[in-house]
Write a protein that holds these residues in place. Structure first.
Motif, PDB file in Angstrom:
ATOM      1  N   PHE A   1       0.856   4.142  -2.763  1.00  0.00           N
ATOM      2  CA  PHE A   1       0.651   5.523  -2.335  1.00  0.00           C
ATOM      3  C   PHE A   1       1.778   6.415  -2.848  1.00  0.00           C
ATOM      4  O   PHE A   1       1.536   7.493  -3.397  1.00  0.00           O
ATOM      5  CB  PHE A   1       0.575   5.565  -0.803  1.00  0.00           C
ATOM      6  CG  PHE A   1       0.543   6.943  -0.218  1.00  0.00           C
ATOM      7  CD1 PHE A   1      -0.651   7.641  -0.141  1.00  0.00           C
ATOM      8  CD2 PHE A   1       1.702   7.538   0.260  1.00  0.00           C
ATOM      9  CE1 PHE A   1      -0.688   8.916   0.402  1.00  0.00           C
ATOM     10  CE2 PHE A   1       1.669   8.803   0.805  1.00  0.00           C
ATOM     11  CZ  PHE A   1       0.481   9.502   0.874  1.00  0.00           C
ATOM     12  N   LYS A   2       3.000   5.958  -2.683  1.00  0.00           N
ATOM     13  CA  LYS A   2       4.165   6.743  -3.092  1.00  0.00           C
ATOM     14  C   LYS A   2       4.173   6.960  -4.606  1.00  0.00           C
ATOM     15  O   LYS A   2       4.413   8.063  -5.079  1.00  0.00           O
ATOM     16  CB  LYS A   2       5.438   6.040  -2.634  1.00  0.00           C
ATOM     17  CG  LYS A   2       6.697   6.845  -2.835  1.00  0.00           C
ATOM     18  CD  LYS A   2       7.886   6.120  -2.244  1.00  0.00           C
ATOM     19  CE  LYS A   2       9.155   6.851  -2.528  1.00  0.00           C
ATOM     20  NZ  LYS A   2      10.320   6.143  -2.003  1.00  0.00           N
ATOM     21  N   GLU A   3       3.882   5.898  -5.369  1.00  0.00           N
ATOM     22  CA  GLU A   3       3.862   6.026  -6.818  1.00  0.00           C
ATOM     23  C   GLU A   3       2.730   6.931  -7.282  1.00  0.00           C
ATOM     24  O   GLU A   3       2.894   7.716  -8.214  1.00  0.00           O
ATOM     25  CB  GLU A   3       3.722   4.644  -7.461  1.00  0.00           C
ATOM     26  CG  GLU A   3       4.971   3.819  -7.366  1.00  0.00           C
ATOM     27  CD  GLU A   3       4.812   2.411  -7.898  1.00  0.00           C
ATOM     28  OE1 GLU A   3       3.683   2.022  -8.276  1.00  0.00           O
ATOM     29  OE2 GLU A   3       5.828   1.696  -7.959  1.00  0.00           O
ATOM     30  N   LYS A   4       1.584   6.839  -6.641  1.00  0.00           N
ATOM     31  CA  LYS A   4       0.421   7.626  -7.042  1.00  0.00           C
ATOM     32  C   LYS A   4       0.623   9.112  -6.764  1.00  0.00           C
ATOM     33  O   LYS A   4       0.281   9.955  -7.595  1.00  0.00           O
ATOM     34  CB  LYS A   4      -0.834   7.128  -6.322  1.00  0.00           C
ATOM     35  CG  LYS A   4      -2.085   7.856  -6.724  1.00  0.00           C
ATOM     36  CD  LYS A   4      -3.305   7.241  -6.075  1.00  0.00           C
ATOM     37  CE  LYS A   4      -4.559   7.992  -6.506  1.00  0.00           C
ATOM     38  NZ  LYS A   4      -5.763   7.418  -5.943  1.00  0.00           N
ATOM     39  N   TYR A   5       1.162   9.434  -5.605  1.00  0.00           N
ATOM     40  CA  TYR A   5       1.229  10.828  -5.203  1.00  0.00           C
ATOM     41  C   TYR A   5       2.606  11.496  -5.370  1.00  0.00           C
ATOM     42  O   TYR A   5       2.694  12.707  -5.404  1.00  0.00           O
ATOM     43  CB  TYR A   5       0.780  10.979  -3.745  1.00  0.00           C
ATOM     44  CG  TYR A   5      -0.675  10.632  -3.582  1.00  0.00           C
ATOM     45  CD1 TYR A   5      -1.663  11.513  -4.003  1.00  0.00           C
ATOM     46  CD2 TYR A   5      -1.064   9.421  -3.028  1.00  0.00           C
ATOM     47  CE1 TYR A   5      -3.009  11.196  -3.887  1.00  0.00           C
ATOM     48  CE2 TYR A   5      -2.412   9.098  -2.889  1.00  0.00           C
ATOM     49  CZ  TYR A   5      -3.370   9.989  -3.319  1.00  0.00           C
ATOM     50  OH  TYR A   5      -4.701   9.667  -3.204  1.00  0.00           O
ATOM     51  N   PHE A   6       3.646  10.681  -5.486  1.00  0.00           N
ATOM     52  CA  PHE A   6       4.993  11.266  -5.584  1.00  0.00           C
ATOM     53  C   PHE A   6       5.776  10.771  -6.788  1.00  0.00           C
ATOM     54  O   PHE A   6       6.894  11.188  -6.997  1.00  0.00           O
ATOM     55  CB  PHE A   6       5.804  10.990  -4.300  1.00  0.00           C
ATOM     56  CG  PHE A   6       5.144  11.536  -3.087  1.00  0.00           C
ATOM     57  CD1 PHE A   6       5.138  12.898  -2.829  1.00  0.00           C
ATOM     58  CD2 PHE A   6       4.524  10.696  -2.169  1.00  0.00           C
ATOM     59  CE1 PHE A   6       4.538  13.416  -1.699  1.00  0.00           C
ATOM     60  CE2 PHE A   6       3.921  11.211  -1.028  1.00  0.00           C
ATOM     61  CZ  PHE A   6       3.925  12.569  -0.792  1.00  0.00           C
TER      62      PHE A   6
ATOM     63  N   LYS B   1       0.835  -1.205   0.000  1.00  0.00           N
ATOM     64  CA  LYS B   1       0.000   0.000   0.000  1.00  0.00           C
ATOM     65  C   LYS B   1       0.871   1.257   0.000  1.00  0.00           C
ATOM     66  O   LYS B   1       0.553   2.241  -0.658  1.00  0.00           O
ATOM     67  CB  LYS B   1      -0.942   0.002   1.191  1.00  0.00           C
ATOM     68  CG  LYS B   1      -2.091  -0.974   1.050  1.00  0.00           C
ATOM     69  CD  LYS B   1      -3.098  -0.788   2.148  1.00  0.00           C
ATOM     70  CE  LYS B   1      -4.219  -1.782   2.123  1.00  0.00           C
ATOM     71  NZ  LYS B   1      -4.734  -2.224   0.883  1.00  0.00           N
ATOM     72  N   TYR B   2       1.975   1.223   0.734  1.00  0.00           N
ATOM     73  CA  TYR B   2       2.868   2.379   0.758  1.00  0.00           C
ATOM     74  C   TYR B   2       3.490   2.596  -0.619  1.00  0.00           C
ATOM     75  O   TYR B   2       3.559   3.730  -1.094  1.00  0.00           O
ATOM     76  CB  TYR B   2       3.974   2.217   1.813  1.00  0.00           C
ATOM     77  CG  TYR B   2       4.926   3.380   1.785  1.00  0.00           C
ATOM     78  CD1 TYR B   2       4.568   4.595   2.367  1.00  0.00           C
ATOM     79  CD2 TYR B   2       6.141   3.291   1.138  1.00  0.00           C
ATOM     80  CE1 TYR B   2       5.415   5.684   2.309  1.00  0.00           C
ATOM     81  CE2 TYR B   2       6.993   4.379   1.073  1.00  0.00           C
ATOM     82  CZ  TYR B   2       6.631   5.571   1.654  1.00  0.00           C
ATOM     83  OH  TYR B   2       7.460   6.647   1.587  1.00  0.00           O
TER      84      TYR B   2
END
Length: 70
Positions: free
Chosen positions: A64-69, A60-61
């Motif tokens: 999340f990291k790929e999606k937002y950063f 999940k991290y």
């Protein structure tokens, strides 16, 4: 003698054996977490998690990291 204890995962409620007295044998030593992944998990949970939840939260991290950063 190392102390092992049954714990209930605070995320999924499954019972698992925590081997904090012999950390090399503990399931949590089977997953490598970056400092950012550890911070992500520690922000939500203050106690040990089962291996399945650790793996899921790691994924999940990454998402999340790929999606937002990424």
């Amino acid at each position: 003698m190392p102390i092992h204890e049954d714990k209930r995962c605070p995320r999924c409620s499954n019972v698992f054996e925590c081997k904090a007295g012999s950390i090399a044998q503990c399931d949590c030593s089977k997953i490598v977490l970056s400092l950012e992944e550890r911070a992500f998990i520690e922000d939500k949970y203050k106690d040990c998690l089962c291996l399945n939840c650790l793996k899921d939260l790691k994924n999940k991290y990454v998402f999340f990291k790929e999606k937002y950063f990424g």
